[in-house]
Design an enzyme around this catalytic site. Structure first.
Site, PDB file in Angstrom:
ATOM      1  N   GLU A  60     -30.667   0.492 -44.930  1.00  0.00           N
ATOM      2  CA  GLU A  60     -31.028  -0.918 -44.850  1.00  0.00           C
ATOM      3  C   GLU A  60     -32.717  -1.243 -44.756  1.00  0.00           C
ATOM      4  O   GLU A  60     -33.258  -0.405 -44.024  1.00  0.00           O
ATOM      5  CB  GLU A  60     -30.354  -1.239 -43.328  1.00  0.00           C
ATOM      6  CG  GLU A  60     -30.675  -2.700 -42.781  1.00  0.00           C
ATOM      7  CD  GLU A  60     -29.982  -2.745 -41.366  1.00  0.00           C
ATOM      8  OE1 GLU A  60     -29.076  -2.116 -41.023  1.00  0.00           O
ATOM      9  OE2 GLU A  60     -30.139  -3.808 -40.720  1.00  0.00           O
ATOM     10  N   ASP A 120     -31.917   2.347 -40.750  1.00  0.00           N
ATOM     11  CA  ASP A 120     -32.637   1.031 -41.019  1.00  0.00           C
ATOM     12  C   ASP A 120     -33.859   1.284 -40.922  1.00  0.00           C
ATOM     13  O   ASP A 120     -34.540   1.906 -39.848  1.00  0.00           O
ATOM     14  CB  ASP A 120     -31.870   0.198 -39.987  1.00  0.00           C
ATOM     15  CG  ASP A 120     -32.461  -1.125 -40.108  1.00  0.00           C
ATOM     16  OD1 ASP A 120     -33.402  -1.487 -40.821  1.00  0.00           O
ATOM     17  OD2 ASP A 120     -32.155  -1.939 -39.096  1.00  0.00           O
ATOM     18  N   SER A 127     -25.981   0.886 -33.146  1.00  0.00           N
ATOM     19  CA  SER A 127     -27.665   1.009 -33.525  1.00  0.00           C
ATOM     20  C   SER A 127     -28.327   1.870 -32.602  1.00  0.00           C
ATOM     21  O   SER A 127     -28.489   1.379 -31.519  1.00  0.00           O
ATOM     22  CB  SER A 127     -28.240  -0.397 -33.953  1.00  0.00           C
ATOM     23  OG  SER A 127     -29.632  -0.222 -34.289  1.00  0.00           O
ATOM     24  N   LYS A 137     -25.705   4.123 -36.714  1.00  0.00           N
ATOM     25  CA  LYS A 137     -26.896   3.686 -37.631  1.00  0.00           C
ATOM     26  C   LYS A 137     -28.324   4.135 -36.631  1.00  0.00           C
ATOM     27  O   LYS A 137     -28.281   3.954 -35.417  1.00  0.00           O
ATOM     28  CB  LYS A 137     -27.061   2.223 -37.565  1.00  0.00           C
ATOM     29  CG  LYS A 137     -28.282   1.546 -37.961  1.00  0.00           C
ATOM     30  CD  LYS A 137     -28.192   0.093 -38.348  1.00  0.00           C
ATOM     31  CE  LYS A 137     -29.242  -0.576 -37.825  1.00  0.00           C
ATOM     32  NZ  LYS A 137     -29.237  -2.272 -38.203  1.00  0.00           N
ATOM     33  N   LYS A 150     -32.365   4.170 -36.439  1.00  0.00           N
ATOM     34  CA  LYS A 150     -33.852   3.537 -37.252  1.00  0.00           C
ATOM     35  C   LYS A 150     -34.670   4.747 -37.449  1.00  0.00           C
ATOM     36  O   LYS A 150     -34.545   5.978 -37.022  1.00  0.00           O
ATOM     37  CB  LYS A 150     -34.282   2.961 -36.099  1.00  0.00           C
ATOM     38  CG  LYS A 150     -33.674   1.851 -35.308  1.00  0.00           C
ATOM     39  CD  LYS A 150     -33.771   0.548 -36.209  1.00  0.00           C
ATOM     40  CE  LYS A 150     -33.272  -0.609 -35.864  1.00  0.00           C
ATOM     41  NZ  LYS A 150     -33.193  -1.811 -36.536  1.00  0.00           N
ATOM     42  N   GLY A 207     -26.919  -7.403 -35.343  1.00  0.00           N
ATOM     43  CA  GLY A 207     -27.424  -7.841 -34.025  1.00  0.00           C
ATOM     44  C   GLY A 207     -28.691  -7.815 -33.604  1.00  0.00           C
ATOM     45  O   GLY A 207     -29.581  -7.367 -34.449  1.00  0.00           O
ATOM     46  N   ASP A 232     -31.518  -6.691 -44.872  1.00  0.00           N
ATOM     47  CA  ASP A 232     -31.569  -7.591 -43.689  1.00  0.00           C
ATOM     48  C   ASP A 232     -32.637  -8.554 -43.834  1.00  0.00           C
ATOM     49  O   ASP A 232     -32.448  -9.716 -44.065  1.00  0.00           O
ATOM     50  CB  ASP A 232     -31.690  -6.560 -42.508  1.00  0.00           C
ATOM     51  CG  ASP A 232     -31.925  -7.189 -41.061  1.00  0.00           C
ATOM     52  OD1 ASP A 232     -32.064  -8.505 -40.901  1.00  0.00           O
ATOM     53  OD2 ASP A 232     -32.003  -6.382 -40.149  1.00  0.00           O
ATOM     54  N   LYS A 258     -27.191 -11.836 -40.094  1.00  0.00           N
ATOM     55  CA  LYS A 258     -27.476 -12.051 -38.877  1.00  0.00           C
ATOM     56  C   LYS A 258     -27.460 -13.462 -38.600  1.00  0.00           C
ATOM     57  O   LYS A 258     -28.433 -14.238 -39.350  1.00  0.00           O
ATOM     58  CB  LYS A 258     -28.737 -11.581 -38.293  1.00  0.00           C
ATOM     59  CG  LYS A 258     -28.728  -9.979 -37.998  1.00  0.00           C
ATOM     60  CD  LYS A 258     -30.141  -9.540 -37.528  1.00  0.00           C
ATOM     61  CE  LYS A 258     -30.354  -7.986 -37.598  1.00  0.00           C
ATOM     62  NZ  LYS A 258     -31.610  -7.418 -37.364  1.00  0.00           N
TER      63      LYS A 258
HETATM   64  O1  OSB Z   1     -32.917  -4.591 -37.854  1.00  0.00           O
HETATM   65  O2  OSB Z   1     -30.901  -4.618 -37.344  1.00  0.00           O
HETATM   66  C1  OSB Z   1     -32.233  -4.727 -37.101  1.00  0.00           C
HETATM   67  C2  OSB Z   1     -32.565  -5.100 -33.034  1.00  0.00           C
HETATM   68  C3  OSB Z   1     -33.507  -5.775 -33.178  1.00  0.00           C
HETATM   69  C4  OSB Z   1     -34.212  -6.216 -34.192  1.00  0.00           C
HETATM   70  C5  OSB Z   1     -33.783  -5.837 -35.436  1.00  0.00           C
HETATM   71  C6  OSB Z   1     -32.719  -5.053 -35.601  1.00  0.00           C
HETATM   72  C7  OSB Z   1     -31.909  -4.653 -34.435  1.00  0.00           C
HETATM   73  C8  OSB Z   1     -30.802  -3.569 -34.467  1.00  0.00           C
HETATM   74  C9  OSB Z   1     -30.165  -3.649 -33.267  1.00  0.00           C
HETATM   75  O3  OSB Z   1     -30.837  -2.832 -35.315  1.00  0.00           O
HETATM   76  C10 OSB Z   1     -28.731  -4.287 -33.437  1.00  0.00           C
HETATM   77  C11 OSB Z   1     -28.148  -4.620 -32.160  1.00  0.00           C
HETATM   78  O4  OSB Z   1     -27.249  -3.390 -31.572  1.00  0.00           O
HETATM   79  O5  OSB Z   1     -28.196  -5.577 -31.491  1.00  0.00           O
HETATM   80 MG    MG Z   2     -31.939  -4.181 -39.618  1.00  0.00          MG
END
Ligand code: OSB
Ligand code: MG
Length: 370
Positions: free
Chosen positions: A214, A189, A136, A162, A164, A291, A239, A263
């Site tokens: 996402e 995402d 991510s 992925k 953001k 994560g 999510d 999660k």
């Molecule tokens: O939305 O998936 C999410 C990290 C912190 C809070 C929300 C998210 C995320 C990530 C990173 O996308 C996931 C990771 O690599 O731990």
């Molecule tokens: Mg997410």
């Protein structure tokens, strides 16, 4: 299991790079570890993944560790717990606070595994020897920076990218990545940053062959996602909106998502996540494990869950060195040459917690005894 001691270790760790999403940015990561010890001296470790502020969810490391101190620790120390399902029954009268519950549940599961000679993967019904690792990537200062990070991650062997997104940073970065790297497995995402008024942009994103979009709409919405899902061909993955098994059932009835990011900390535990995975598989909803910038402790539980047969997309479970200069477990999580992480089969979480590093990053420690 008779727990005689529950400890919270408050650490302050620094991410290798700032991680920016539509809801904010982190670099200094507060980390809270839970350690339980039973009467024979065996231990178990878990991780509280709540961040400094209530941005991803209402929980913060401060409010959630207060819930652990005042309400969960007394429950765990008061009685003998046969298995972790009993823990869930006992904490069900605490409304909300899934991250707080998960942190303690993980420690109990690790302990249970160590006592019974079972790995976490055994306990959750995992079947895979290795799990597919995606990465991510946060919002960067420039498209060039983003493209260069994608290149690095692909070279490292990550099997899915992925990124953001947020309004103003969406179509352009996706187009830049497609132009440069072609048909790689790619998804976005939004962490709830769009509304149905953004249809134009969402329709444009729909043309890039993304694996999924996402959480495009509000963190607590299911209805508008069902409207959006009918208008797009790209699968919607939820999510934030899926907090319970009940939410997944409603999402299914409404047609709000084709895929769920599972999660454990968002749904209140590893065993809750297992239940959601099993239901998703039964309903034909795709699933993968997400994560929360975990250290190697929390990561162990994600890896175990990702070995469950219901997982059918790449996971947001990267190697330790993606976030940490120095992870607090031995061995650290390492990417194999085919972009996977190996699922440990040793009892408990299968990695050792490095007490020397806990000492190094420790800010505060709290202990409760029987
Ligand atoms: O939305 O998936 C999410 C990290 C912190 C809070 C929300 C998210 C995320 C990530 C990173 O996308 C996931 C990771 O690599 O731990
Ligand atoms: Mg997410």
């Amino acid at each position: 299991m008779e727990i005689r001691r529950l400890e919270l270790f408050y650490l302050r760790m620094k991410l290798r790079d700032e991680f920016r999403t539509s809801f904010g940015s982190v670099q200094e990561r507060p980390v809270v570890l839970v350690r339980v010890e039973e009467k024979g001296g065996e231990e178990g470790w878990g991780e509280l993944v709540a961040d400094a502020g209530p941005w991803y969810s209402y929980e913060t490391y401060d409010t959630s560790s207060t819930i652990i101190r005042n309400f969960i620790a007394p429950i765990v120390l008061q009685r003998e717990i046969q298995d972790v399902y009993e823990f869930h029954a006992a904490v069900s009268r605490i409304r909300g606070y899934p991250m707080a519950k998960t942190a303690v549940e993980e420690a109990l599961l690790d302990l249970y595994g160590r006592l019974e000679g079972k790995s976490i993967a055994d306990i959750v019904g995992g079947v895979r020897k290795e799990i597919v690792s995606g990465v991510s990537i946060g919002i960067k200062r420039s498209i060039d920076q983003l493209v260069s990070e994608v290149e690095t991650r692909l070279e490292e062997g990550y099997r899915r990218i992925k990124i953001k997104i947020e309004p103003g940073h969406d179509v352009e970065p996706v187009k830049a990545i497609r132009d440069r790297f072609g048909d790689i497995p790619l998804q976005v995402d939004a962490n709830g940053a769009y509304t149905l008024r953004d249809m134009q942009v969402l329709r444009k994103l729909d043309n890039y062959g993304l694996l999924m979009i996402e959480q495009p709409l509000a963190w607590d919405d299911l209805v508008e996602h069902s409207i959006l899902s009918r208008k797009l061909t790209t699968p919607i993955c939820l999510d934030e909106s899926i907090k319970t098994l009940g939410d997944l059932l409603v999402a299914y009835k409404l047609g709000s998502c084709e895929i769920v990011n599972v999660k454990p900390a968002r749904v209140g535990g590893i065993l809750r996540a297992k239940e959601i995975l099993e239901t998703a598989a039964r309903l034909g909803i795709g699933a993968w494990i997400g994560g929360m910038l975990e250290t190697g402790v929390g990561r162990a539980f994600l890896v175990a869950l990702a070995s469950h047969p219901a997982v059918n997309y790449p996971n947001d479970i990267s190697a330790s060195d993606r976030y940490w200069e120095e992870d607090i477990v031995e061995p650290p999580w390492k990417l194999t040459s085919n972009g996977t992480l190996e699922v440990p089969r040793q009892k408990g979480i299968g990695v050792e917690v490095r007490t020397d590093l806990i000492e190094k990053y420790l800010v505060e420690k709290w202990t409760a005894t029987k």
